[in-house]
Design a protein around this motif. Structure first.
Motif, PDB file in Angstrom:
ATOM      1  N   TYR A  66      -0.887  12.381  13.402  1.00  0.00           N
ATOM      2  CA  TYR A  66      -0.964  11.456  12.276  1.00  0.00           C
ATOM      3  C   TYR A  66      -0.128  10.198  12.507  1.00  0.00           C
ATOM      4  O   TYR A  66      -0.600   9.079  12.277  1.00  0.00           O
ATOM      5  N   ALA A  67       1.097  10.357  12.959  1.00  0.00           N
ATOM      6  CA  ALA A  67       1.953   9.184  13.197  1.00  0.00           C
ATOM      7  C   ALA A  67       1.344   8.262  14.240  1.00  0.00           C
ATOM      8  O   ALA A  67       1.430   7.028  14.131  1.00  0.00           O
ATOM      9  N   ALA A  68       0.733   8.856  15.261  1.00  0.00           N
ATOM     10  CA  ALA A  68       0.100   8.041  16.299  1.00  0.00           C
ATOM     11  C   ALA A  68      -1.049   7.228  15.717  1.00  0.00           C
ATOM     12  O   ALA A  68      -1.189   6.034  16.001  1.00  0.00           O
ATOM     13  N   TRP A  69      -1.879   7.871  14.877  1.00  0.00           N
ATOM     14  CA  TRP A  69      -3.002   7.148  14.272  1.00  0.00           C
ATOM     15  C   TRP A  69      -2.508   5.997  13.395  1.00  0.00           C
ATOM     16  O   TRP A  69      -3.096   4.908  13.377  1.00  0.00           O
ATOM     17  N   VAL A  70      -1.429   6.225  12.683  1.00  0.00           N
ATOM     18  CA  VAL A  70      -0.882   5.177  11.818  1.00  0.00           C
ATOM     19  C   VAL A  70      -0.440   3.973  12.640  1.00  0.00           C
ATOM     20  O   VAL A  70      -0.752   2.824  12.318  1.00  0.00           O
ATOM     21  N   LEU A  71       0.302   4.227  13.718  1.00  0.00           N
ATOM     22  CA  LEU A  71       0.806   3.117  14.532  1.00  0.00           C
ATOM     23  C   LEU A  71      -0.334   2.357  15.208  1.00  0.00           C
ATOM     24  O   LEU A  71      -0.265   1.132  15.377  1.00  0.00           O
ATOM     25  N   ILE A  72      -1.379   3.076  15.611  1.00  0.00           N
ATOM     26  CA  ILE A  72      -2.521   2.413  16.242  1.00  0.00           C
ATOM     27  C   ILE A  72      -3.260   1.539  15.232  1.00  0.00           C
ATOM     28  O   ILE A  72      -3.566   0.366  15.500  1.00  0.00           O
ATOM     29  N   LEU A  73      -3.546   2.105  14.055  1.00  0.00           N
ATOM     30  CA  LEU A  73      -4.371   1.388  13.087  1.00  0.00           C
ATOM     31  C   LEU A  73      -3.607   0.292  12.345  1.00  0.00           C
ATOM     32  O   LEU A  73      -4.171  -0.753  12.023  1.00  0.00           O
ATOM     33  N   VAL A  74      -2.332   0.510  12.090  1.00  0.00           N
ATOM     34  CA  VAL A  74      -1.562  -0.469  11.323  1.00  0.00           C
ATOM     35  C   VAL A  74      -0.956  -1.544  12.215  1.00  0.00           C
ATOM     36  O   VAL A  74      -1.001  -2.739  11.900  1.00  0.00           O
ATOM     37  N   LEU A  75      -0.400  -1.149  13.369  1.00  0.00           N
ATOM     38  CA  LEU A  75       0.278  -2.107  14.240  1.00  0.00           C
ATOM     39  C   LEU A  75      -0.581  -2.574  15.411  1.00  0.00           C
ATOM     40  O   LEU A  75      -0.231  -3.548  16.082  1.00  0.00           O
ATOM     41  N   PHE A  92      -9.610   7.685   6.877  1.00  0.00           N
ATOM     42  CA  PHE A  92      -9.276   8.469   8.073  1.00  0.00           C
ATOM     43  C   PHE A  92      -7.823   8.908   8.039  1.00  0.00           C
ATOM     44  O   PHE A  92      -7.495  10.072   8.304  1.00  0.00           O
ATOM     45  N   LEU A  93      -6.911   7.974   7.710  1.00  0.00           N
ATOM     46  CA  LEU A  93      -5.485   8.313   7.691  1.00  0.00           C
ATOM     47  C   LEU A  93      -5.173   9.319   6.586  1.00  0.00           C
ATOM     48  O   LEU A  93      -4.361  10.232   6.786  1.00  0.00           O
ATOM     49  N   GLU A  94      -5.799   9.173   5.441  1.00  0.00           N
ATOM     50  CA  GLU A  94      -5.576  10.142   4.354  1.00  0.00           C
ATOM     51  C   GLU A  94      -6.035  11.532   4.765  1.00  0.00           C
ATOM     52  O   GLU A  94      -5.360  12.530   4.479  1.00  0.00           O
ATOM     53  N   ALA A  95      -7.180  11.608   5.447  1.00  0.00           N
ATOM     54  CA  ALA A  95      -7.687  12.912   5.892  1.00  0.00           C
ATOM     55  C   ALA A  95      -6.775  13.514   6.948  1.00  0.00           C
ATOM     56  O   ALA A  95      -6.518  14.725   6.954  1.00  0.00           O
ATOM     57  N   ALA A  96      -6.264  12.670   7.853  1.00  0.00           N
ATOM     58  CA  ALA A  96      -5.370  13.162   8.904  1.00  0.00           C
ATOM     59  C   ALA A  96      -4.079  13.699   8.311  1.00  0.00           C
ATOM     60  O   ALA A  96      -3.567  14.738   8.735  1.00  0.00           O
ATOM     61  N   ARG A  97      -3.546  13.000   7.308  1.00  0.00           N
ATOM     62  CA  ARG A  97      -2.306  13.467   6.682  1.00  0.00           C
ATOM     63  C   ARG A  97      -2.539  14.742   5.880  1.00  0.00           C
ATOM     64  O   ARG A  97      -1.751  15.686   5.961  1.00  0.00           O
ATOM     65  N   ALA A  98      -3.624  14.768   5.135  1.00  0.00           N
ATOM     66  CA  ALA A  98      -3.918  15.956   4.329  1.00  0.00           C
ATOM     67  C   ALA A  98      -4.149  17.180   5.206  1.00  0.00           C
ATOM     68  O   ALA A  98      -3.830  18.307   4.814  1.00  0.00           O
ATOM     69  N   TRP A 105     -13.657  -0.631  12.253  1.00  0.00           N
ATOM     70  CA  TRP A 105     -13.603   0.000  10.940  1.00  0.00           C
ATOM     71  C   TRP A 105     -13.229  -1.018   9.874  1.00  0.00           C
ATOM     72  O   TRP A 105     -12.419  -1.919  10.112  1.00  0.00           O
ATOM     73  N   HIS A 106     -13.782  -0.851   8.697  1.00  0.00           N
ATOM     74  CA  HIS A 106     -13.306  -1.583   7.527  1.00  0.00           C
ATOM     75  C   HIS A 106     -12.001  -0.942   7.065  1.00  0.00           C
ATOM     76  O   HIS A 106     -11.664   0.195   7.434  1.00  0.00           O
ATOM     77  N   SER A 107     -11.249  -1.665   6.256  1.00  0.00           N
ATOM     78  CA  SER A 107      -9.957  -1.150   5.789  1.00  0.00           C
ATOM     79  C   SER A 107     -10.121   0.163   5.021  1.00  0.00           C
ATOM     80  O   SER A 107      -9.291   1.072   5.142  1.00  0.00           O
ATOM     81  N   ASP A 108     -11.201   0.288   4.246  1.00  0.00           N
ATOM     82  CA  ASP A 108     -11.417   1.526   3.496  1.00  0.00           C
ATOM     83  C   ASP A 108     -11.679   2.701   4.435  1.00  0.00           C
ATOM     84  O   ASP A 108     -11.213   3.827   4.182  1.00  0.00           O
ATOM     85  N   GLU A 109     -12.409   2.474   5.520  1.00  0.00           N
ATOM     86  CA  GLU A 109     -12.681   3.537   6.483  1.00  0.00           C
ATOM     87  C   GLU A 109     -11.392   3.977   7.170  1.00  0.00           C
ATOM     88  O   GLU A 109     -11.155   5.179   7.379  1.00  0.00           O
ATOM     89  N   ALA A 110     -10.557   3.014   7.543  1.00  0.00           N
ATOM     90  CA  ALA A 110      -9.273   3.341   8.179  1.00  0.00           C
ATOM     91  C   ALA A 110      -8.383   4.119   7.211  1.00  0.00           C
ATOM     92  O   ALA A 110      -7.740   5.112   7.594  1.00  0.00           O
TER      93      ALA A 110
END
Length: 240
Positions: A156-165, A144-150, A136-141
Motif C-alpha cells: 500500500y505505501a508503495a502504491w501511494v508514493l507511486i501515484l501521489v509523488l 485503487f488506493l482505498e481498496a489496497a488499504r482496506a 488513470w483519472h483521479s477517482d480511479e487512483a
C-alpha cells in the motif's frame, strides 16, 4: 568493427558508465551489431552499410534470426522451429537503441582518430507513431488506493508514493528510512535499486539533477507510518 566494439565495451563502457548502461550496450552489440557489421573494416564502414543493415534488422523476425526457439523442448517451440514465422520484428525503441549504441561506439573511434566521421549519426530511421497511453483519472487512483488499504495490501505505501509523488520503480525500491524526514514532511530521492545480471544493486541516481526533495502530503505520511509500524522494512520494500 568486431575488434573495436569489444575494446569499446571492455575499456570505455564497462569501467566508466553505469552497469545498466553496459548491459544494454553489450546486448545490442552481441545480438545485433556484431553479427551484422562485425566483419566490416572500421575505416571502410559507410553510411550505406549501416543504413542497409539497420533496415534489414527492422524487418527481420528476431526469433528466426537469433534461433531463439531451436533449443526449446518439443511442444514449446514457436516460429522458425515449427516452420511458421511469427514476424517478431524489433520494436521502434530497439531500433533506436541499436543506432544509439553504434553511434556511441563510433564516436569513440572518431575521438581516437581511427575514423574521420561517425557514419551512424547520418543513418535515417522510420518514424513510428507511438500508441497513446491511458492514465488513470483521479477517482480511479483513489478507488485503487482505498481498496489496497482496506485489503491490507503490503504494498500500500508503495502504491501511494507511486501515484501521489510519481516515483519511478527503481527510486521507490531504493528508498530508505534515512531519506524520509517526517518532521519536515519531506522525502529525498537519492538512490535507485536496479537488477543487473541477476544481482540487485542500490546505486545513486544517474545525475545530481535526478535527485529531488519532494513534499509529503498527509496521505503519504500516513502510509509510511503504517509501513514502518507494520513490517520494519524500508519504505520501498528494501530490507534495511
Amino acid at each position: 568493427m568486431g575488434d573495436h566494439l569489444s575494446y569499446w565495451l571492455r575499456e570505455i563502457v564497462q569501467p566508466n558508465l553505469a552497469p545498466a548502461t553496459y548491459i544494454s550496450f553489450e546486448g545490442f552489440v552481441r545480438l545485433y551489431i556484431t553479427p551484422g557489421l562485425g566483419t566490416k573494416r572500421l575505416d571502410r564502414l559507410q553510411v550505406r552499410d549501416v543504413q542497409t543493415w539497420i533496415n534489414q534488422v527492422a524487418r527481420t523476425c528476431q526469433r528466426c534470426a537469433q534461433e531463439k526457439d531451436i533449443a526449446r523442448p518439443r511442444g514449446k517451440q514457436l516460429c522458425c522451429a515449427t516452420g511458421t514465422c511469427c514476424r517478431a520484428v524489433p520494436s521502434g525503441s530497439t531500433i533506436k537503441g541499436l543506432r544509439a549504441t553504434l553511434r556511441a561506439a563510433l564516436a569513440q573511434a572518431v575521438t581516437e582518430e581511427l575514423v574521420t566521421k561517425n557514419v551512424a549519426s547520418l543513418v535515417k530511421l522510420q518514424v513510428r507513431r507511438k500508441k497513446p497511453g491511458r492514465a488513470w483519472h483521479s477517482d480511479e487512483a483513489r478507488q485503487f488506493l482505498e481498496a489496497a488499504r482496506a485489503g491490507d495490501d503490503p504494498l500500500y505505501a508503495a502504491w501511494v508514493l507511486i501515484l501521489v509523488l510519481g516515483l519511478r520503480r527503481g527510486e521507490l525500491l531504493g528508498l530508505g528510512w534515512d531519506e524520509i524526514d517526517e518532521r519536515a514532511g519531506e522525502l529525498t530521492v537519492r538512490w535507485q535499486l536496479q537488477r543487473i545480471s541477476n544481482r540487485l544493486l542500490r546505486r545513486e541516481t544517474k545525475t545530481r539533477e535526478s535527485d529531488a526533495v519532494l513534499p509529503l502530503p498527509d496521505i503519504c505520511l500516513t502510509a509510511l507510518r503504517m509501513r514502518r509500524g507494520g513490517s520494519g522494512r524500508g519504505p520501498g520494500c528494501r530490507r534495511p
